[in-house]
Write a protein that holds these residues in place. Structure first.
Motif, PDB file in Angstrom:
ATOM      1  N   PHE A  68       4.814  10.768  -6.100  1.00 44.13           N
ATOM      2  CA  PHE A  68       5.816  10.959  -5.047  1.00 44.13           C
ATOM      3  C   PHE A  68       6.828   9.821  -5.017  1.00 44.13           C
ATOM      4  O   PHE A  68       8.001  10.032  -4.682  1.00 44.13           O
ATOM      5  N   LEU A  69       6.402   8.612  -5.396  1.00 40.13           N
ATOM      6  CA  LEU A  69       7.353   7.499  -5.423  1.00 40.13           C
ATOM      7  C   LEU A  69       8.387   7.690  -6.536  1.00 40.13           C
ATOM      8  O   LEU A  69       9.564   7.380  -6.364  1.00 40.13           O
ATOM      9  N   GLU A  70       7.941   8.211  -7.669  1.00 43.48           N
ATOM     10  CA  GLU A  70       8.878   8.507  -8.757  1.00 43.48           C
ATOM     11  C   GLU A  70       9.909   9.535  -8.310  1.00 43.48           C
ATOM     12  O   GLU A  70      11.108   9.390  -8.580  1.00 43.48           O
ATOM     13  N   ALA A  71       9.452  10.563  -7.589  1.00 42.08           N
ATOM     14  CA  ALA A  71      10.375  11.585  -7.097  1.00 42.08           C
ATOM     15  C   ALA A  71      11.407  10.977  -6.151  1.00 42.08           C
ATOM     16  O   ALA A  71      12.597  11.317  -6.206  1.00 42.08           O
ATOM     17  N   ALA A  72      10.951  10.042  -5.298  1.00 46.92           N
ATOM     18  CA  ALA A  72      11.862   9.398  -4.357  1.00 46.92           C
ATOM     19  C   ALA A  72      12.875   8.523  -5.083  1.00 46.92           C
ATOM     20  O   ALA A  72      14.073   8.516  -4.752  1.00 46.92           O
ATOM     21  N   VAL A  73      12.396   7.770  -6.068  1.00 44.70           N
ATOM     22  CA  VAL A  73      13.292   6.898  -6.834  1.00 44.70           C
ATOM     23  C   VAL A  73      14.347   7.716  -7.567  1.00 44.70           C
ATOM     24  O   VAL A  73      15.546   7.403  -7.539  1.00 44.70           O
ATOM     25  N   ILE A  74      13.913   8.771  -8.226  1.00 47.35           N
ATOM     26  CA  ILE A  74      14.853   9.611  -8.974  1.00 47.35           C
ATOM     27  C   ILE A  74      15.863  10.256  -8.038  1.00 47.35           C
ATOM     28  O   ILE A  74      17.068  10.325  -8.334  1.00 47.35           O
ATOM     29  N   VAL A  94       0.863  -1.178   0.000  1.00 43.41           N
ATOM     30  CA  VAL A  94       0.000   0.000   0.000  1.00 43.41           C
ATOM     31  C   VAL A  94       0.899   1.226   0.000  1.00 43.41           C
ATOM     32  O   VAL A  94       1.770   1.380   0.864  1.00 43.41           O
ATOM     33  N   ALA A  95       0.720   2.089  -0.985  1.00 40.83           N
ATOM     34  CA  ALA A  95       1.578   3.259  -1.114  1.00 40.83           C
ATOM     35  C   ALA A  95       1.448   4.160   0.105  1.00 40.83           C
ATOM     36  O   ALA A  95       0.345   4.450   0.569  1.00 40.83           O
ATOM     37  N   ASN A  96       2.583   4.563   0.628  1.00 44.80           N
ATOM     38  CA  ASN A  96       2.710   5.444   1.783  1.00 44.80           C
ATOM     39  C   ASN A  96       2.451   4.727   3.105  1.00 44.80           C
ATOM     40  O   ASN A  96       2.406   5.358   4.155  1.00 44.80           O
ATOM     41  N   VAL A  97       2.271   3.392   3.045  1.00 40.01           N
ATOM     42  CA  VAL A  97       2.155   2.582   4.264  1.00 40.01           C
ATOM     43  C   VAL A  97       3.236   1.497   4.209  1.00 40.01           C
ATOM     44  O   VAL A  97       4.255   1.575   4.883  1.00 40.01           O
ATOM     45  N   GLY A  98       3.006   0.471   3.376  1.00 39.89           N
ATOM     46  CA  GLY A  98       4.027  -0.555   3.206  1.00 39.89           C
ATOM     47  C   GLY A  98       5.120  -0.127   2.248  1.00 39.89           C
ATOM     48  O   GLY A  98       6.287  -0.493   2.387  1.00 39.89           O
ATOM     49  N   LEU A  99       4.720   0.663   1.253  1.00 39.45           N
ATOM     50  CA  LEU A  99       5.672   1.162   0.255  1.00 39.45           C
ATOM     51  C   LEU A  99       5.774   2.671   0.428  1.00 39.45           C
ATOM     52  O   LEU A  99       4.955   3.436  -0.080  1.00 39.45           O
ATOM     53  N   THR A 100       6.775   3.101   1.182  1.00 41.78           N
ATOM     54  CA  THR A 100       6.928   4.510   1.522  1.00 41.78           C
ATOM     55  C   THR A 100       7.966   5.189   0.634  1.00 41.78           C
ATOM     56  O   THR A 100       8.739   4.530  -0.078  1.00 41.78           O
ATOM     57  N   ALA A 101       7.998   6.511   0.707  1.00 39.68           N
ATOM     58  CA  ALA A 101       9.013   7.266  -0.021  1.00 39.68           C
ATOM     59  C   ALA A 101      10.412   6.901   0.476  1.00 39.68           C
ATOM     60  O   ALA A 101      11.359   6.806  -0.305  1.00 39.68           O
ATOM     61  N   GLU A 102      10.517   6.664   1.789  1.00 32.11           N
ATOM     62  CA  GLU A 102      11.819   6.295   2.347  1.00 32.11           C
ATOM     63  C   GLU A 102      12.303   4.957   1.795  1.00 32.11           C
ATOM     64  O   GLU A 102      13.485   4.791   1.467  1.00 32.11           O
ATOM     65  N   LEU A 103      11.372   3.990   1.698  1.00 33.18           N
ATOM     66  CA  LEU A 103      11.738   2.686   1.144  1.00 33.18           C
ATOM     67  C   LEU A 103      12.134   2.819  -0.326  1.00 33.18           C
ATOM     68  O   LEU A 103      13.131   2.227  -0.769  1.00 33.18           O
ATOM     69  N   ALA A 104      11.358   3.587  -1.090  1.00 33.95           N
ATOM     70  CA  ALA A 104      11.669   3.786  -2.509  1.00 33.95           C
ATOM     71  C   ALA A 104      13.032   4.438  -2.684  1.00 33.95           C
ATOM     72  O   ALA A 104      13.825   4.052  -3.553  1.00 33.95           O
ATOM     73  N   LEU A 105      13.326   5.420  -1.845  1.00 35.74           N
ATOM     74  CA  LEU A 105      14.619   6.102  -1.908  1.00 35.74           C
ATOM     75  C   LEU A 105      15.754   5.134  -1.593  1.00 35.74           C
ATOM     76  O   LEU A 105      16.749   5.040  -2.331  1.00 35.74           O
ATOM     77  N   GLY A 106      15.599   4.382  -0.497  1.00 36.48           N
ATOM     78  CA  GLY A 106      16.654   3.464  -0.086  1.00 36.48           C
ATOM     79  C   GLY A 106      16.890   2.345  -1.074  1.00 36.48           C
ATOM     80  O   GLY A 106      18.043   1.982  -1.366  1.00 36.48           O
ATOM     81  N   LEU A 107      15.803   1.770  -1.605  1.00 36.08           N
ATOM     82  CA  LEU A 107      15.951   0.705  -2.594  1.00 36.08           C
ATOM     83  C   LEU A 107      16.622   1.215  -3.865  1.00 36.08           C
ATOM     84  O   LEU A 107      17.403   0.493  -4.507  1.00 36.08           O
TER      85      LEU A 107
END
Length: 454
Positions: free
Chosen positions: A59-65, A13-26
């Motif tokens: 927001f996940l795209e922003a974190a990944v980039i 679930v975006a912003n719960v299980g799949l957070t911006a922090e997780l996306a950034l770190g991965l």
């Protein structure tokens, strides 16, 4: 500790299980594992990043980039495009790896991150494990890794040519044009909402109606797409079209409907394309690859057509591994994942639909007639939710129930229980000569799963 990567990337679930922090770190971890794998003096790693239209993808795209650029990776941002488009562009542009943000057919609150290796190929388990290990070791905000500064940080560029380049590729690989074929397209309000109608039109088809082609970021897969065929089936009868195709959220799979609104599933599509490719001499080693979930009717059809069949575990990644290892050109799943390895590195729903349309145009036969290449045996599938799926293969009481069902069905049917790789559920599938028997056995086994794994 549970593994982050499932059968198709990391989802939650975006912003719960799949957070911006997780996306950034991965993404930082992927930059080190995948970027370093192709490192040489003076080379700056490049990644292609795309997404489906989910609101959380922004927001996940922003974190990944941010994660990639902070680790010294240059980013080509292609925006909203299908998973197979990101895979194609990763290979065509010579990028070191690709990243796709999508939860495929899952409901809108979910999202996912999928990494693709150089050439646009899915990662094997060992590479995923290496990324996860790096992530767990360093986490987010840890200063122990060597961070680039100044001119060494990654640069981000919008790559707007991706749409046209991908559509041109789809049209170019077709064996013939689709002139005279009337098509209805359901884009699932997803990643191919623009791509699919454009590709069919450029290939010569008449797109008489579209649905699921107005994504808002909130309506992906909502009552449309390959998991909800009712609207497509109704539209086929209303508009008197020849071919209806339904894609999923990231457009890596496709189901179809004929002129009467009858569903044509992945097994039937695979059978139609296998015969077409055999006739054209492009079915390498005269072999098709499918999973153990394929209908028994598909296996019988391949035997009758003189085509070898290789079966794998459930999951398009296992189909793809078998194809790559042995040089096969065609494989897929009943769910509509069809892999045409000469033209794509992953399942491609739009390409599958186009190839189906090309077969209609070449043969001048209705889809319903082409689909008679195989006869589906009655098959019932029940998804049992909210159970301990990891015990499905070890629970003795459940195994006893399966054995009893197999004895009852004998050689005229089969039973398959498997845990979902992306959701907390167990899939119970039963095939039998008659629908009533298949349903009865399937319901009993589903109840046994609830009882012993609930």
């Amino acid at each position: 500790m549970a593994r982050l990567f499932g059968t198709d990337g990391v989802r939650g679930v975006a912003n719960v299980g799949l957070t911006a922090e997780l996306a950034l770190g991965l993404s930082v971890a992927a930059a080190h594992v995948l970027g370093d794998a192709n490192a040489f003096e003076g080379h700056r790693p490049v990644a292609v990043v795309g997404r489906d239209p989910r609101a959380s993808g922004e927001f996940l795209e922003a974190a990944v980039i941010a994660g990639l650029a902070s680790a010294g990776v240059d980013v080509l941002r292609v925006g909203v495009l299908p998973t197979p488009a990101v895979a194609y562009l990763t290979g065509a542009l010579g990028a070191d790896f690709g990243v796709m943000l999508s939860a495929s057919h899952n409901a809108m609150p979910d999202n996912g991150i999928k990494f693709l290796a150089r050439g646009g190929h899915k990662l094997d388990d060992a590479i995923e494990d290496a990324i996860e290990s790096h992530y767990r070791r360093y986490g987010v905000g840890d200063e122990t890794w060597d961070r680039p500064t100044g001119a060494a940080v990654g640069r981000v560029r919008q790559y707007n040519e991706g749409f046209d380049r991908y559509v041109a590729h789809l049209v170019a690989v077709l064996p013939n044009r689709l002139d005279g074929v009337k098509v209805v397209i359901d884009g699932a309000h997803g990643a191919a909402a623009r791509v699919a109608p454009e590709a069919f039109a450029r290939a010569g088809a008449e797109v008489v109606y579209t649905l699921g082609t107005e994504p808002t970021g909130l309506n992906i897969n909502d009552g449309v797409g390959s998991t909800h065929l009712d609207k497509l089936r109704a539209a086929m009868k209303e508009h008197k079209a020849d071919l209806g195709i339904a894609l999923d959220g990231d457009a890596d799979r496709c189901l179809a409907a004929d002129a009467e609104g009858e569903e044509v599933d992945g097994d039937q599509i695979l059978a139609i394309l296998a015969v077409a490719m055999k006739e054209a001499g492009t079915l390498r080693r005269n072999t098709a690859v499918a999973t153990v979930m394929s209908n028994l009717g598909f296996k019988l059809a391949m035997e009758r057509e003189g085509i070898e069949l290789v079966q794998t575990a459930v999951g398009d990644r296992y189909v793809l591994e078998e194809m790559k290892q042995h040089g096969f050109a065609l494989g897929g799943e009943q769910s509509g994942h069809v892999i045409l390895l000469d033209h794509a590195t992953t399942g491609d729903g739009t390409l599958t639909g186009l190839m189906l349309g090309a077969r209609l145009a070449a043969t001048k036969q209705p889809l319903a007639d082409l689909a008679t290449v195989m006869t589906r045996l009655p098959q019932v599938l029940i998804n049992v939710k909210d159970v301990d799926k990891d015990r499905v293969e070890t629970c003795l009481e459940l195994q006893a129930a399966v054995s009893a069902a197999e004895t009852e069905l004998g050689s005229t049917g089969r039973v398959l229980l498997r845990k979902s790789g992306t959701e907390p559920l167990v899939r119970v599938m039963v095939e039998a000569v008659g629908h009533e028997q298949a349903l009865s056995v399937c319901e009993r086994l589903a109840e046994s799963v609830r009882l012993h794994l609930g």
